[in-house]
Design a protein around this motif. Structure first.
Motif, mmCIF file in Angstrom:
data_model
loop_
_atom_site.group_PDB
_atom_site.id
_atom_site.type_symbol
_atom_site.label_atom_id
_atom_site.label_comp_id
_atom_site.label_asym_id
_atom_site.label_seq_id
_atom_site.Cartn_x
_atom_site.Cartn_y
_atom_site.Cartn_z
ATOM 1 N N LEU A 180 -17.634 22.229 6.131
ATOM 2 C CA LEU A 180 -17.061 23.674 6.964
ATOM 3 C C LEU A 180 -17.256 24.604 6.242
ATOM 4 O O LEU A 180 -16.473 25.727 6.466
ATOM 5 C CB LEU A 180 -15.415 23.328 7.188
ATOM 6 N N ARG A 181 -18.388 24.838 5.150
ATOM 7 C CA ARG A 181 -18.337 26.080 4.393
ATOM 8 C C ARG A 181 -18.750 27.201 5.033
ATOM 9 O O ARG A 181 -19.358 26.997 6.268
ATOM 10 C CB ARG A 181 -19.455 25.582 3.266
ATOM 11 N N ASP A 182 -18.444 28.357 4.570
ATOM 12 C CA ASP A 182 -19.002 29.371 5.269
ATOM 13 C C ASP A 182 -18.686 29.754 6.463
ATOM 14 O O ASP A 182 -19.389 29.911 7.374
ATOM 15 C CB ASP A 182 -20.497 29.594 5.001
ATOM 16 N N ASN A 183 -17.256 29.607 7.003
ATOM 17 C CA ASN A 183 -16.810 29.720 8.151
ATOM 18 C C ASN A 183 -15.591 31.059 7.959
ATOM 19 O O ASN A 183 -15.652 31.579 6.713
ATOM 20 C CB ASN A 183 -16.196 28.560 8.723
ATOM 21 N N LYS A 184 -14.370 30.914 8.884
ATOM 22 C CA LYS A 184 -13.553 31.915 8.894
ATOM 23 C C LYS A 184 -12.106 31.031 8.702
ATOM 24 O O LYS A 184 -11.166 31.858 9.439
ATOM 25 C CB LYS A 184 -13.586 33.017 9.608
ATOM 26 N N LEU A 185 -12.255 29.996 8.389
ATOM 27 C CA LEU A 185 -10.764 29.344 8.321
ATOM 28 C C LEU A 185 -9.958 29.908 7.368
ATOM 29 O O LEU A 185 -10.222 30.108 6.237
ATOM 30 C CB LEU A 185 -11.243 27.684 7.805
ATOM 31 N N LYS A 186 -8.442 29.836 7.788
ATOM 32 C CA LYS A 186 -7.721 30.321 7.174
ATOM 33 C C LYS A 186 -6.603 29.263 6.644
ATOM 34 O O LYS A 186 -5.813 29.673 5.730
ATOM 35 C CB LYS A 186 -6.724 31.491 8.159
ATOM 36 N N SER A 187 -6.617 28.253 7.038
ATOM 37 C CA SER A 187 -5.906 27.029 6.845
ATOM 38 C C SER A 187 -6.287 25.763 7.131
ATOM 39 O O SER A 187 -7.257 25.551 7.864
ATOM 40 C CB SER A 187 -4.304 26.964 7.488
ATOM 41 N N VAL A 188 -5.803 24.549 6.462
ATOM 42 C CA VAL A 188 -6.026 23.328 6.747
ATOM 43 C C VAL A 188 -5.038 22.608 7.274
ATOM 44 O O VAL A 188 -3.918 22.582 6.410
ATOM 45 C CB VAL A 188 -6.732 22.635 5.372
ATOM 46 N N PRO A 189 -5.029 22.002 8.436
ATOM 47 C CA PRO A 189 -3.743 20.950 8.963
ATOM 48 C C PRO A 189 -3.535 19.939 8.093
ATOM 49 O O PRO A 189 -4.361 19.540 7.500
ATOM 50 C CB PRO A 189 -4.229 20.783 10.222
ATOM 51 N N ASP A 190 -2.160 19.586 8.122
ATOM 52 C CA ASP A 190 -1.912 18.347 7.222
ATOM 53 C C ASP A 190 -2.476 17.116 7.978
ATOM 54 O O ASP A 190 -2.562 16.303 7.184
ATOM 55 C CB ASP A 190 -0.234 18.193 7.464
ATOM 56 N N GLU A 191 -3.013 17.033 9.086
ATOM 57 C CA GLU A 191 -3.422 16.149 9.427
ATOM 58 C C GLU A 191 -4.887 15.689 9.055
ATOM 59 O O GLU A 191 -5.688 14.557 9.387
ATOM 60 C CB GLU A 191 -3.794 16.306 11.233
ATOM 61 N N ILE A 192 -5.221 16.439 8.216
ATOM 62 C CA ILE A 192 -6.581 16.158 7.381
ATOM 63 C C ILE A 192 -6.181 14.847 6.605
ATOM 64 O O ILE A 192 -7.428 14.115 6.639
ATOM 65 C CB ILE A 192 -6.863 17.342 6.192
ATOM 66 N N ILE A 193 -5.302 14.360 6.508
ATOM 67 C CA ILE A 193 -4.876 12.998 5.955
ATOM 68 C C ILE A 193 -5.269 11.889 6.885
ATOM 69 O O ILE A 193 -5.436 10.676 6.172
ATOM 70 C CB ILE A 193 -3.444 13.138 5.366
ATOM 71 N N LEU A 194 -5.329 12.374 8.090
ATOM 72 C CA LEU A 194 -5.866 10.978 9.121
ATOM 73 C C LEU A 194 -7.303 10.669 8.622
ATOM 74 O O LEU A 194 -7.808 9.671 9.235
ATOM 75 C CB LEU A 194 -5.761 11.490 10.646
ATOM 76 N N LEU A 195 -8.055 11.384 7.938
ATOM 77 C CA LEU A 195 -9.431 11.003 7.772
ATOM 78 C C LEU A 195 -9.554 10.280 6.291
ATOM 79 O O LEU A 195 -10.185 10.676 5.362
ATOM 80 C CB LEU A 195 -10.194 12.502 7.464
#
Length: 615
Positions: free
Chosen positions: A309-324
């Motif tokens: 996801l590099r070089d985008n405009k993300l401001k946050s990462v959701p807690d659901e990242i733990i699902l991966l």
């Protein structure tokens, strides 16, 4: 003469007998060896009649000699010179040519004599100057692999759609602006590369290529993909890097076999959801304009290993990242992320990139130490979550009067001996004295002016596992460092090193070494003998060669960064290093593999190299 040849011994190859007996005058035997001159040695032709394979790559040919087209039609030259044949020289038992490689020449056109090689299964004519193909190509009914990449084709002949047995078609780096009508008739096609052309659309009928496993459309001018693409039920690898895509059709989410999806460098503003892509292993969406990552984007990615996801405009990462649960590599660099969910620490990541974000909750020195330290830090925060604890890590170091320059807090709490960013030419004794009876696992002496390894480092040999000596003025490595028997991580980047001592093979637990931005002209020999190494970073040096045979013995090596060196060629045998998961070669002066191959990633590079190993 033709009659004399046909009345030879009864062992005559039957397929050849039928061809000779027919009325077609082209098939009649004629005296061989004509029109070959010195461009194609007779020995090559003789060997090709036995093996069925002829490689004329890189011979400066401006046209294909007649003797090549007529190799299975004419009586060979040696038959005219020698009328007594041994069992191995009976030319009438020759094998039909099935593989013809005439790449890397100066061919501007091919003649219809191509039809004289109906048994061809492989035709490789990449890297020439072809602007068209002869209509006779339709007669190569047995053709399974056709490589016409790196030419000047503006349009494909309709006759190509007659090649119903074609499995691999490589058309990258041409000047194609559209795709021929009837292309969907190539129903057996499994691998299609149309990258680096001038395509603006993909016809909906394309979706009828039901056998397609790999499709490369990268580096074109596509603004959209057809919704019908979801009919490609066997497609595993879809590459749409470097286009003008603003959206991805929702139907893409129904592609059940998809494993690798490349959407890097487009104009996407949001991620699609992937409810049916349960096999998706890699998703590359770097260099877009994605502003939000939501739970819906993540919850179906059960098999994902790589998320870029590099070089985008993300401001946050959701807690659901733990699902991966399967995620191994996560690249979040160069976004607008100011904090990370602590739950990220529970993922078993091998690589986490965070550079270029305005992170406020993790100190820079922790990030600089690498993925495992960041994850460890995030895990520690899960236990004592809360604003007061979160800020406690940045409290000022406790000091004692006699040890005013030593970070005692780091020694006691983090088990780290930290004397970094002091521009010191020597590490004072008081730094080592402060260790006392404490256990130290990490040493950070980076960003100083040290010219040699501190001799007292040897006092830590029983316990230290991480050493950071980057951004100093080291021109050699002394034996003190080689005695750190528990060392697993060693950072020596940005020094003046051009060699490593042989004694470094004593570091029998070393897993990662960073030698970037030094003065190495070759990969240090001793590294080949440290079989525990998993990661070698040696970018931005002057490395001119690597030894693929020795590297193949390094069975634990998964990451090799050779970017920005002086490699004039990449040995094909490097492709046998199948344990490599990350091989970085950009910024070297070699001509092949080309940039288009490098962009496809490590697996594609290794496969390309293996295909070039001489047989």
């Amino acid at each position: 003469m033709g009659g004399a040849a046909v009345s030879g011994p009864g062992t005559l190859n039957m397929s050849r007998m039928k061809r000779v007996a027919g009325p077609d005058p082209r098939a009649g035997f004629k005296a061989g060896g004509r029109d070959c001159g010195t461009s194609v040695p007779q020995g090559l032709l003789k060997a090709a009649r036995k093996s069925g394979q002829l490689n004329l790559s890189g011979r400066n040919l401006s046209e294909v000699p007649q003797c090549v087209w007529r190799i299975n039609v004419d009586i060979p030259e040696e038959a005219n010179q020698n009328l007594s044949f041994g069992a191995t020289e009976r030319w009438w038992e020759q094998t039909d040519l099935t593989k013809l490689i005439i790449s890397n020449n100066k061919l501007q056109s091919l003649t219809d004599d191509l039809r004289l090689l109906p048994a061809l299964t492989v035709l490789d004519i990449h890297d020439n100057q072809l602007t068209s193909l002869p209509s006779a190509i339709r007669e190569l009914a047995n053709l399974q692999k056709l490589n016409i990449s790196h030419n000047k084709l503006k349009i494909l002949p309709e006759e190509i759609t007659n090649l119903r047995n074609l499995k691999c078609l490589y058309l990258q780096h041409n000047e194609l602006t559209c795709i021929s009508e009837g292309f969907e008739q190539l129903s057996n096609l499994e691998d299609l590369d149309l990258s680096n052309n001038r395509l603006t659309t993909v016809p909906a009928s394309f979706s009828s290529l039901s056998s397609l496993v790999r499709l490369n459309l990268s580096s074109n001018q596509l603004k959209s993909l057809p919704a019908e693409i979801n009919r490609m039920k066997r497609l595993k690898h879809l590459d749409c890097n470097s286009n003008l895509l603003e959206t991805v059709p929702p139907e893409l989410a129904g592609m059940e076999s998809l494993e690798l999806l490349y959407l890097w460098r487009n104009k996407l503003r949001f991620l699609p959801e992937f409810p049916s892509c349960s096999l998706l292993k890699e998703l590359h969406v770097g260099e877009n304009q994605i502003e939000m990552l939501e739970a819906e984007h993540l919850k179906h990615l059960k098999s994902i290993l790589v998320l870029d996801l590099r070089d985008n405009k993300l401001k946050s990462v959701p807690d659901e990242i733990i699902l991966l649960h399967s995620l191994e590599r996560l690249d979040l660099s160069n976004n607008d992320i100011s904090s990370l969910p602590y739950s990220l620490g529970n993922l078993h990541l091998k690589f986490l990139a965070l550079e270029g974000n305005p992170l406020r909750t993790i100190r820079r020195e922790i990030i600089n130490k690498g993925t495992q330290e960041v994850l460890k830090y995030l895990r520690s925060k899960i236990k004592d979550d809360g604003p007061s604890q979160r800020d406690s890590a940045t409290e000022t170091a406790m000091t004692l009067p006699s040890e005013s320059r030593v970070n005692i807090h780091a020694i006691v709490t983090l088990k780290m001996l930290d004397y970094s960013d002091k521009q010191a030419t020597l590490i004072p004794d008081e730094v080592f004295d402060a260790v006392k009876s404490n256990i130290i696992t990490s040493v950070n002496f980076s960003k100083n002016q040290i010219c040699e390894i501190p001799k007292r480092m040897v006092e830590l040999k029983e316990m230290v596992s991480d050493v950071n000596l980057s951004f100093n003025k080291l021109s050699s490595i002394s034996l003190e460092l080689c005695m750190l028997q528990k060392l697993t991580f060693l950072d020596l980047r940005n020094n003046f090193l051009n060699s490593l001592p042989e004694e470094m093979e004593l570091l029998v637990r070393l897993q990662t070494i960073n030698l970037s931005f030094n003065r190495f002209k070759m990969l240090p020999e001793v590294l080949y003998r440290i079989f525990t190494l998993e990661t070698i970073l040696i970018s931005n040096n002057q490395v001119g060669s690597v030894d693929p045979q020795k590297m193949k013995m390094m069975e634990n090596l998964t990451t090799l960064d050779l970017q920005n060196n002086d490699l004039l060629q990449i040995p094909p045998e490097l492709g046998n290093c199948v344990n490599l998961r990350t091989l970085l070669l950009d910024g070297n002066p070699f001509r092949v593999p080309r940039a288009a191959i490098l962009m496809k990633g490590t697996a594609a590079i290794l496969e390309y190299l293996r295909d070039r190993i001489p047989t």
